[in-house]
Design an enzyme around this catalytic site. Structure first.
Site: not given
Ligand code: LLP
Length: 419
Positions: A278, A347-348
């Site tokens: 995923e 503004c932060e």
């Molecule tokens: N599957 C599930 C159940 C997840 O919770 C996530 C990401 C993914 C797949 C995909 O993960 P990836 O391959 O993109 O690492 N906002 C944060 C990242 C949060 C990821 C949350 N879950 C950032 O900007 O680094």
């Protein structure tokens, strides 16, 4: 100054291009701030990952939380990916993008009754449950709807993904999944429920993981659970490794898709399960940049500030994770360099895109490209300070398409009523 190394964003005669479109041209026609994505990057990464796993039955589910513009979801859907969704909103977006519900899997630690009902009514492929309470709720909703709910259970394998604590999810201290010690008991109880079809086991140990060892450790734990369950008469059809593959923001050295596949396939082959992966960031982050215009350059005592028209409202990652995004000028000249903080108009003091950056001396109206912004950029954008959400552009070779218009002032108040 160092330039971000990419075959999708290259300088031609000192001007930065995305594929074969000049970023300056996009800024002139669409204005800034704007997210710009390379279509070829996403296609190449998807194929690379898909090929790496060719020796085992598998399916890639694009985690659309990374970038859920309906055109991006459509792109992966058209390539043959399933989509991993985390809310009714992402489910709806995926349907709008043309995905078949049978290719949608639903994650999340706090799914609501309405969300469970919506996805079951639409006959999605799978709900990934994260607690026994949730499994009971899914069972009762399925019963009410006269359906059998296909589910997987997310196990927290308690491994350290060695990433930022806010994006680590597979440690016992994190809120996600059921713990490995009670997994067998919960699977056994769930298998007895009348309106549940127990299909798989799932994990997601964190994000921006650059070392392969946590995956090996976690895959071994999942395979062991699958074997124990089989011995108890519960046969699962898939193992979901979750997302999390790390990428290069500057000089990280993440493992490749092939290294990943070569490390986990021998472990997973001990079962006859299909493998799900995923990824979100891996497929999209380096497809994109945030294009921004310099508004002002100023000096406070000994500190230089470049004030850009993009801010934490467009790209939150630097502010909340101190994440590094490389920032480079769109037009290179032989101007001298200086060290500056690159900040936005919000503004932060926490509103910055980059701190202490050595960069070419820029002036108002110059353009900057904030790199690696294709994942967790637009999806985390906000209207703080009543700023308008930016536009998004998809580049395909020498053409570009606006895939989301810039928000308007009218849209800012469209859901509000003066009483
Ligand atoms: N599957 C599930 C159940 C997840 O919770 C996530 C990401 C993914 C797949 C995909 O993960 P990836 O391959 O993109 O690492 N906002 C944060 C990242 C949060 C990821 C949350 N879950 C950032 O900007 O680094």
């Amino acid at each position: 100054m160092q330039l971000f190394d990419s075959e999708y964003f290259t300088y031609k005669e000192n001007k930065l291009f995305c594929e074969n479109v000049s970023l300056e041209k996009i800024a002139q026609e669409v204005a800034t701030p704007v997210f710009v994505y390379s279509k070829k990057f996403m296609i190449d990464r998807y194929k690379e990952l898909n090929n790496a796993f060719e020796n085992i039955p598998h399916k890639i589910y694009y985690a659309c939380k990374a970038n859920y513009n309906i055109n991006i979801i459509k792109l992966f859907n058209d390539l043959g990916a399933g989509i991993d969704v985390n809310s009714a909103g992402e489910f709806y977006r995926s349907l709008k993008a043309g995905a078949n519900p049978k290719n949608l899997i639903f994650s999340g630690v706090g799914k609501t009754k309405d969300e469970i009902e919506l996805v079951l009514e639409n006959e999605l492929k799978l709900i990934k449950a994260e607690s026994y309470g949730e499994i009971e709720l899914i069972n009762s909703i399925a019963k009410k709807l006269g359906k059998i709910a296909p589910i997987a259970i997310r196990v927290n394998p308690n491994v350290d993904p060695a990433t930022h604590p806010y994006i680590s999810t597979g440690l016992a201290e994190n809120k996600f999944g059921i713990d490995e010690t009670t997994a067998i008991e919960i699977f056994t109880k769930a298998a007895k429920l009348g309106n549940i079809q127990l299909l798989g086991i799932d994990m997601h140990i964190g994000s921006q993981i650059t070392k392969i060892e946590p995956y090996i450790e976690a895959a071994e734990k999942l395979v062991k659970l699958v074997e124990e369950l089989k011995a108890k008469g519960i046969s699962l059809t898939h193992i979901d490794l979750g997302g999390g593959m790390g990428i290069k923001y500057l000089d990280e050295k993440p493992f490749t898709a092939k290294e990943y596949a070569d490390a986990v396939i021998p472990i997973l082959k001990k079962t006859d399960c299909e493998i799900f992966i995923e990824p979100g960031r891996y497929l999209t982050a380096n497809s994109g940049c945030l294009l921004s215009e310099v508004l002002y350059v100023k000096n406070n005592l000994d500190k230089n500030f470049i004030i850009a028209d993009a801010a934490m409202t467009e790209l939150l990652r630097p502010s909340i994770y101190k994440a590094y995004h490389h920032i480079q000028p769109v037009n290179i000249s032989i101007n001298e360099e200086f060290t500056a903080d690159i900040v936005g108009p919000v503004c932060e003091s926490g509103d910055f895109l980059g701190k202490h950056r050595k960069i070419k001396k820029v002036k108002p109206n110059d353009l900057l490209a904030v790199m690696s912004a294709g994942a967790y950029g637009m999806v985390m954008a906000s209207n703080y300070n009543a700023r308008l959400k930016p536009a998004e552009v998809l580049v395909d070779n020498e053409k570009f398409y606006i895939i989301r218009k810039r928000e308007t002032l009218e849209q800012l108040v469209q859901n509000e009523f003066l009483i």
